[in-house]
Design a protein around this motif. Structure first.
Motif: not given
Ligand code: GLU
Length: 432
Positions: A24-29, A31, A276-277, A280-281, A283
């Motif tokens: 999830y984190i990497v998908s957000k990072q 995009n 978790m947010n 994301i900054e 990780f």
């Protein structure tokens, strides 16, 4: 596109949750979208309802995804692609019986050699294949050369053709094996990065071979996460209660704290407590340790306590069954001696329950209860204390012990002076 690919075969393991969180984190990072693929082709191992349970847990942890795919719905593609490989002579039908293969396996064991399929069926003439009425599996041709897998955590890992072997991609019952279904599905979903458990490392060259044989050129990146060990240094398994996400939640660990802890272990984050947010900054998959990580429930308890401290009073009170700021502040005092919401509740509930007074203080408690019931409202503890002392005539141990028992239900705990300000509006409910 990234994916989280759980099997609905049991309670969600913390290792799986860590995989989901990292994806999830990497998908957000990056995009990129994250999809969930429920790997349900092993019908015998599936447990009904586990898919829904997994999805509910993902929501609880705030893991967003764009789509849920059930692997069993892709079986027609798996068959079509196996057929393609047969046509192109990149795979072959294998008529070796399970008993025969078992015998070969035993022989290898006796000779202390790793078992490899001997390619006996690889070059069977077509007419022998067509005329053969026996059941068969489909095996993919072993690779011709060494396969190199680039792993974001483990670095470059190479696999010799022999280690990859001519392995089975379709079973006798015409269902795809895990490696085949997984490789095809990753291809169909255009996956760019696979983050998963280290356990799957040896499957990776197999899955890469399947895709290359199917003519798929896109290179998928990999990141295999090191295993999580228990207290005895063994891989955390179902036997360890703390390996189950459900158990941790029932024990009163907050989702935010569990996520924080799973991101923290084997990592070098800029701080210890975070959301978790925030993760994301900063990780960074590259910073994840290559070696196994040890699960430390005391550390999780510490992280949990910090998250509980950070809740506002009203939120905190909800975790102990109230919706009131004062009870939240009261709970905050009890956080000194509690690390989970379950432990906190075990401190707050007795305050409002019927009290069991030890024989020794029964008489004094009865007198005191009567006095308190008749007492006016006091804003300050000192005034309340003075009044009850004067009116009841009780002193010393005979005053303080029954008072604590009547107000908290137990003999030890925080200073009554500290908790009175949060209890004073409830005195009527507490001393019945
Ligand atoms: N279904 C597999 C598991 O739960 C994961 C497979 C994968 O991520 O490739 O272990």
């Amino acid at each position: 596109m990234l994916r989280f690919a759980p099997s609905p075969t049991g309670d969600m393991h913390i290792g799986d949750l860590r995989v989901a969180i990292f994806n999830y984190i990497v998908s957000k990072q990056r995009n990129e979208d994250l999809i969930v693929r429920i790997e349900d082709i092993d019908k015998e191992k599936n447990i009904e309802g586990k898919d829904e349970e997994i999805l509910a847990l993902l929501s609880l942890f705030g893991i967003e995804y764009t789509q849920v795919i059930y692997q069993s719905e892709n079986v027609r593609y798996h068959s079509a692609m196996a057929l393609q490989l047969i046509h192109e002579k990149k795979a072959f039908s294998c008529f070796c019986s399970p008993e025969w293969l078992e015998k070969k396996r035993e022989e290898s064991k006796e000779n202390k050699k790793a078992y490899r399929y001997d390619d006996a069926c690889r070059n069977l003439p077509d007419e022998l294949v067509i005329d053969n009425m026996n059941s068969f599996t489909i095996r993919i041709n072993r690779p011709d050369e060494t396969l190199l897998i680039k792993d974001l955590i483990k670095g470059d890992v190479s696999f010799e053709p022999d280690a990859v072997d001519s392995f089975i991609i379709m079973r006798q019952d015409k269902t795809p094996t895990y490696n085949f279904a997984c490789a095809v599905d990753d291809m169909l979903s255009d996956i760019s990065l696979v983050i998963r458990d280290e356990d799957h490392m040896s499957n990776t060259p197999k899955q890469a071979l399947i895709r290359t044989s199917l003519g798929y050129d896109k290179k998928i990146e990999y990141a295999h996460l090191p295993i999580i060990l228990n207290d005895s240094g063994k891989k955390m398994s179902k036997r360890d209660d703390a390996s189950s996400v459900k158990w941790l939640l029932e024990e009163g660990f907050l989702p935010a704290a569990i996520a924080n802890y799973l991101i923290l272990i084997g990592n070098k984050p800029p701080k210890e407590i975070f959301t978790m947010n925030e993760a994301i900054e900063w990780f960074d998959l590259d910073k994840i340790s290559k070696s196994p990580v040890r699960f430390d429930i005391d550390m999780l308890r510490h992280v949990n306590k910090e998250h509980l401290q950070n809740l506002d009073a009203k939120e905190l009170s909800r975790y102990v069954g109230f919706a009131d700021k004062d009870i939240g502040e009261l709970a905050r005092i009890y956080l000194e001696e509690a690390g989970t919401t379950k432990e906190l509740k075990s401190k707050i509930v007795p305050i409002f329950a019927d009290k069991e007074i030890p024989e020794e203080f029964a008489g004094a408690a009865k007198t005191m209860a009567q006095t308190i019931k008749n007492a006016p409202y006091f804003d300050e503890y000192d005034d309340f204390k003075k009044y009850v002392m004067n009116e009841s005539g009780l002193k010393g141990k005979n005053f303080f012990k029954p008072l604590r028992l009547l107000l908290t239900g137990v003999q030890h705990g925080p200073d009554i002076a500290d908790i009175y300000k949060y209890l004073k509006n409830y005195i009527g409910e507490i001393v019945k």
